[in-house]
Write an enzyme that holds these catalytic residues in place. Structure first.
Site, PDB file in Angstrom:
ATOM      1  N   HIS A 226       0.869  -1.188   0.000  1.00 37.99           N
ATOM      2  CA  HIS A 226       0.000   0.000   0.000  1.00 37.99           C
ATOM      3  C   HIS A 226       0.906   1.238   0.000  1.00 37.99           C
ATOM      4  O   HIS A 226       1.779   1.365  -0.851  1.00 37.99           O
ATOM      5  CB  HIS A 226      -0.934  -0.119   1.212  1.00 37.99           C
ATOM      6  CG  HIS A 226      -2.068   0.847   1.283  1.00 37.99           C
ATOM      7  ND1 HIS A 226      -2.497   1.606   0.228  1.00 37.99           N
ATOM      8  CD2 HIS A 226      -2.886   1.190   2.334  1.00 37.99           C
ATOM      9  CE1 HIS A 226      -3.522   2.363   0.599  1.00 37.99           C
ATOM     10  NE2 HIS A 226      -3.767   2.128   1.882  1.00 37.99           N
ATOM     11  N   HIS A 265      -2.104  -1.993  -9.635  1.00 37.94           N
ATOM     12  CA  HIS A 265      -3.132  -1.443  -8.747  1.00 37.94           C
ATOM     13  C   HIS A 265      -4.347  -2.347  -8.790  1.00 37.94           C
ATOM     14  O   HIS A 265      -4.685  -2.874  -9.848  1.00 37.94           O
ATOM     15  CB  HIS A 265      -3.511  -0.025  -9.191  1.00 37.94           C
ATOM     16  CG  HIS A 265      -4.179   0.746  -8.113  1.00 37.94           C
ATOM     17  ND1 HIS A 265      -5.514   0.629  -7.842  1.00 37.94           N
ATOM     18  CD2 HIS A 265      -3.679   1.618  -7.206  1.00 37.94           C
ATOM     19  CE1 HIS A 265      -5.816   1.407  -6.817  1.00 37.94           C
ATOM     20  NE2 HIS A 265      -4.726   2.021  -6.407  1.00 37.94           N
ATOM     21  N   ASP A 319       2.558   5.840  -6.248  1.00 36.56           N
ATOM     22  CA  ASP A 319       3.807   5.798  -5.495  1.00 36.56           C
ATOM     23  C   ASP A 319       5.044   5.897  -6.369  1.00 36.56           C
ATOM     24  O   ASP A 319       6.121   6.234  -5.870  1.00 36.56           O
ATOM     25  CB  ASP A 319       3.871   4.503  -4.671  1.00 36.56           C
ATOM     26  CG  ASP A 319       2.914   4.546  -3.500  1.00 36.56           C
ATOM     27  OD1 ASP A 319       2.842   5.608  -2.859  1.00 36.56           O
ATOM     28  OD2 ASP A 319       2.232   3.538  -3.235  1.00 36.56           O
TER      29      ASP A 319
HETATM   30  N1  ACO Z   1       5.300  -5.860 -10.655  1.00 32.47           N
HETATM   31  C1  ACO Z   1       5.247  -6.992 -11.396  1.00 32.47           C
HETATM   32  N2  ACO Z   1       4.131  -7.749 -11.527  1.00 32.47           N
HETATM   33  C2  ACO Z   1       3.028  -7.310 -10.891  1.00 32.47           C
HETATM   34  C3  ACO Z   1       3.021  -6.122 -10.138  1.00 32.47           C
HETATM   35  C4  ACO Z   1       4.220  -5.401 -10.034  1.00 32.47           C
HETATM   36  N3  ACO Z   1       4.285  -4.274  -9.302  1.00 32.47           N
HETATM   37  N4  ACO Z   1       1.801  -5.945  -9.619  1.00 32.47           N
HETATM   38  C5  ACO Z   1       1.051  -6.975 -10.030  1.00 32.47           C
HETATM   39  N5  ACO Z   1       1.791  -7.807 -10.802  1.00 32.47           N
HETATM   40  C6  ACO Z   1       1.364  -9.054 -11.439  1.00 32.47           C
HETATM   41  C7  ACO Z   1       1.354 -10.184 -10.412  1.00 32.47           C
HETATM   42  O1  ACO Z   1       2.596 -10.836 -10.343  1.00 32.47           O
HETATM   43  C8  ACO Z   1       0.250 -11.057 -10.958  1.00 32.47           C
HETATM   44  O2  ACO Z   1       0.780 -11.761 -12.051  1.00 32.47           O
HETATM   45  P1  ACO Z   1       0.248 -13.242 -12.412  1.00 32.47           P
HETATM   46  O3  ACO Z   1      -1.199 -13.078 -12.783  1.00 32.47           O
HETATM   47  O4  ACO Z   1       1.111 -13.653 -13.550  1.00 32.47           O
HETATM   48  O5  ACO Z   1       0.424 -14.072 -11.165  1.00 32.47           O
HETATM   49  C9  ACO Z   1      -0.767 -10.068 -11.516  1.00 32.47           C
HETATM   50  O6  ACO Z   1       0.006  -8.890 -11.839  1.00 32.47           O
HETATM   51  C10 ACO Z   1      -1.839  -9.687 -10.521  1.00 32.47           C
HETATM   52  O7  ACO Z   1      -1.195  -9.228  -9.318  1.00 32.47           O
HETATM   53  P2  ACO Z   1      -1.877  -9.249  -7.908  1.00 32.47           P
HETATM   54  O8  ACO Z   1      -0.829  -8.981  -6.869  1.00 32.47           O
HETATM   55  O9  ACO Z   1      -2.721 -10.475  -7.730  1.00 32.47           O
HETATM   56  O10 ACO Z   1      -2.880  -8.037  -8.052  1.00 32.47           O
HETATM   57  P3  ACO Z   1      -3.534  -7.234  -6.876  1.00 32.47           P
HETATM   58  O11 ACO Z   1      -4.717  -6.576  -7.392  1.00 32.47           O
HETATM   59  O12 ACO Z   1      -3.699  -8.081  -5.661  1.00 32.47           O
HETATM   60  O13 ACO Z   1      -2.323  -6.240  -6.578  1.00 32.47           O
HETATM   61  C11 ACO Z   1      -0.998  -4.541  -5.809  1.00 32.47           C
HETATM   62  C12 ACO Z   1      -2.347  -4.908  -6.446  1.00 32.47           C
HETATM   63  C13 ACO Z   1      -0.921  -5.151  -4.412  1.00 32.47           C
HETATM   64  C14 ACO Z   1      -0.915  -3.022  -5.688  1.00 32.47           C
HETATM   65  C15 ACO Z   1       0.165  -5.086  -6.690  1.00 32.47           C
HETATM   66  O14 ACO Z   1       0.082  -4.531  -7.987  1.00 32.47           O
HETATM   67  C16 ACO Z   1       1.532  -4.812  -6.079  1.00 32.47           C
HETATM   68  O15 ACO Z   1       1.961  -5.554  -5.177  1.00 32.47           O
HETATM   69  N6  ACO Z   1       2.252  -3.742  -6.545  1.00 32.47           N
HETATM   70  C17 ACO Z   1       3.539  -3.409  -6.010  1.00 32.47           C
HETATM   71  C18 ACO Z   1       3.390  -2.649  -4.692  1.00 32.47           C
HETATM   72  C19 ACO Z   1       2.828  -1.263  -4.902  1.00 32.47           C
HETATM   73  O16 ACO Z   1       3.285  -0.488  -5.734  1.00 32.47           O
HETATM   74  N7  ACO Z   1       1.818  -0.917  -4.077  1.00 32.47           N
HETATM   75  C20 ACO Z   1       1.200   0.419  -4.099  1.00 32.47           C
HETATM   76  C21 ACO Z   1      -0.190   0.377  -4.674  1.00 32.47           C
HETATM   77  S1  ACO Z   1      -0.897   2.005  -4.751  1.00 32.47           S
HETATM   78  C22 ACO Z   1      -1.311   2.321  -3.187  1.00 32.47           C
HETATM   79  O17 ACO Z   1      -1.649   1.489  -2.393  1.00 32.47           O
HETATM   80  C23 ACO Z   1      -1.185   3.706  -2.729  1.00 32.47           C
END
Ligand code: ACO
Length: 380
Positions: A226, A265, A319
């Site tokens: 987050h 996201h 971010d």
């Molecule tokens: N880098 C690479 N791959 C990613 C990323 C990333 N930052 N984010 C998602 N993916 C991929 C996952 O590996 C997954 O791939 P798969 O389907 O091949 O297994 C797919 O995209 C779906 O990802 P999930 O984590 O299941 O998606 P979710 O909706 O749960 O995730 C989240 C959202 C938690 C923000 C995720 O994108 C993440 O962890 N990002 C990195 C951390 C980040 O930047 N957080 C800030 C978010 S904005 C905020 O809260 C203010």
């Protein structure tokens, strides 16, 4: 054994669950649109101030000039901390994470509020104003204390952005820097029922108080999935050995199925409109402050991510470019997430007050998958 949850739908991340109605922010994740109370984030970033945007989120309309004056003065009258809180701030370990310091100090504000348990819209708003106003004072002065500097008390002549910067650096901030920070505060002020706002709502939904709700939110925002991602972005950039090393770095992470901080996201599958804004911002501030290399590295990461995973809807989030922006402003990396909290106080309180108007205890279920009828026996 009868299991009432057997017919319920499991929604582990609550992706498909609506927990109520809200007039605060609208997100179109497919088109990359964000509005606060119907006003596009872009117009607010160009025209508004953080104080005015907070009024908007709390009252569902923009204030007139007199209302804005009165609201701003209410906030400014609460900038300073009670003496006991200054003592407490001085007593905290200098190596404590600033988010924990903020969480502790917000909880402490409750101890100094005789009306903490009064439950009315007016009382909750007063608590929210105390938290909002005290946050810049807490963050800036904790940073000063850990640098071995004396505290700087807030000035009631300053906006919140100016106040934070003046206390942090003990000098009058430049107009452009103060405005840049003000815009960052507007962009981070609200974002639907994200994880930390949900934490606020769970806490306030028990008819607990605003201080408890916002300390829950601060702890939730801290996580790297987050708000904590902005710090991770900066540490990632610092860990890469220049522009030429970026391609291998990003491809390596993706091949190991490691996430790249600042991308992806839950709601946006198009580019996060806040990221679009912050990107322009990051470029100009990085250029002015000789941090252009950092911006170029960010751009290259974005380009490679776009070619590799853009089609899956993974784009920069709020971010990603806020990290370069804050770093170029000269802020310590572990202050990035507290700054996010300083802004999100507005949204947390908006949703908490809205929830109290039509509250229902939030109490989901989980599906029990453990054993039944196990005999109580402790092995000797
Ligand atoms: N880098 C690479 N791959 C990613 C990323 C990333 N930052 N984010 C998602 N993916 C991929 C996952 O590996 C997954 O791939 P798969 O389907 O091949 O297994 C797919 O995209 C779906 O990802 P999930 O984590 O299941 O998606 P979710 O909706 O749960 O995730 C989240 C959202 C938690 C923000 C995720 O994108 C993440 O962890 N990002 C990195 C951390 C980040 O930047 N957080 C800030 C978010 S904005 C905020 O809260 C203010």
């Amino acid at each position: 054994m009868a299991d009432a949850t057997a017919t319920m739908t499991m929604d582990k991340g609550l992706d498909h669950t609506i927990i109520g109605e809200s007039t605060k922010s609208f997100i179109d994740g497919q088109k990359g649109v964000l509005e606060y109370v119907g006003i596009d984030i872009d117009s607010l970033a160009r025209e508004s101030t953080f104080e005015e945007t907070t009024f908007l989120l709390w009252n569902d309309r923009l204030p007139d000039a007199d209302e804005l004056d009165a609201f701003t003065n209410r906030i400014r009258s609460q900038y300073d901390l009670p003496d006991g809180m200054w003592d407490a701030l001085r007593g905290l370990p200098h190596d404590a994470p600033p988010m924990h310091v903020l969480q502790t100090m917000v909880a402490m504000l409750a101890a100094y509020d005789a009306d903490c348990d009064v439950q009315s819209r007016e009382a909750e708003e007063s608590k929210a104003i105390r938290i909002l106003a005290a946050t810049p004072t807490i963050i800036a002065n904790f940073d000063r204390l850990r640098r071995g500097l004396d505290i700087v008390r807030p000035s009631a002549d300053d906006t919140m952005a100016e106040s934070f910067l003046r206390m942090l650096n003990d000098e009058t901030p430049g107009t452009a820097t103060a405005r840049a920070l003000d815009v960052c505060l507007i962009l981070h002020a609200d974002h639907g029922i994200n994880a930390s706002t949900f934490a606020t709502m769970v806490a306030i939904g028990t008819e607990s108080d605003m201080y408890s709700a916002i300390t829950a939110a601060i702890g939730t925002l801290r996580g790297p999935l987050h708000g904590g991602a902005n710090e991770r972005v900066m540490r990632m950039l610092q860990g890469i050995d220049g522009l030429d090393a970026i391609e291998d770095f990003v491809l390596g992470r993706l091949s190991r199925k490691e996430k790249v901080p600042g991308f992806g996201h839950r709601v946006y599958k198009a580019i996060d409109p806040r990221a679009t804004y912050l990107k322009t911002f990051a470029e100009s501030i990085a250029t002015e402050t000789s941090n252009l290399e950092l911006f170029k590295m960010s751009r290259k990461i974005e380009e490679i991510m776009e070619s590799q995973v853009g089609a899956k809807g993974i784009h920069p989030n709020v971010d990603f470019y806020s990290a370069t922006t804050y770093f170029s402003m000269g802020l310590a990396i572990d202050l990035f997430t507290p700054l996010f909290a300083m802004s999100r106080n507005a949204g947390w309180a908006a949703h908490a007050m809205e929830r109290l108007e039509d509250n229902r205890l939030i109490r989901p279920r989980c599906q029990y998958t453990g054993p039944h009828g196990v005999e109580y026996r402790v092995d000797a």
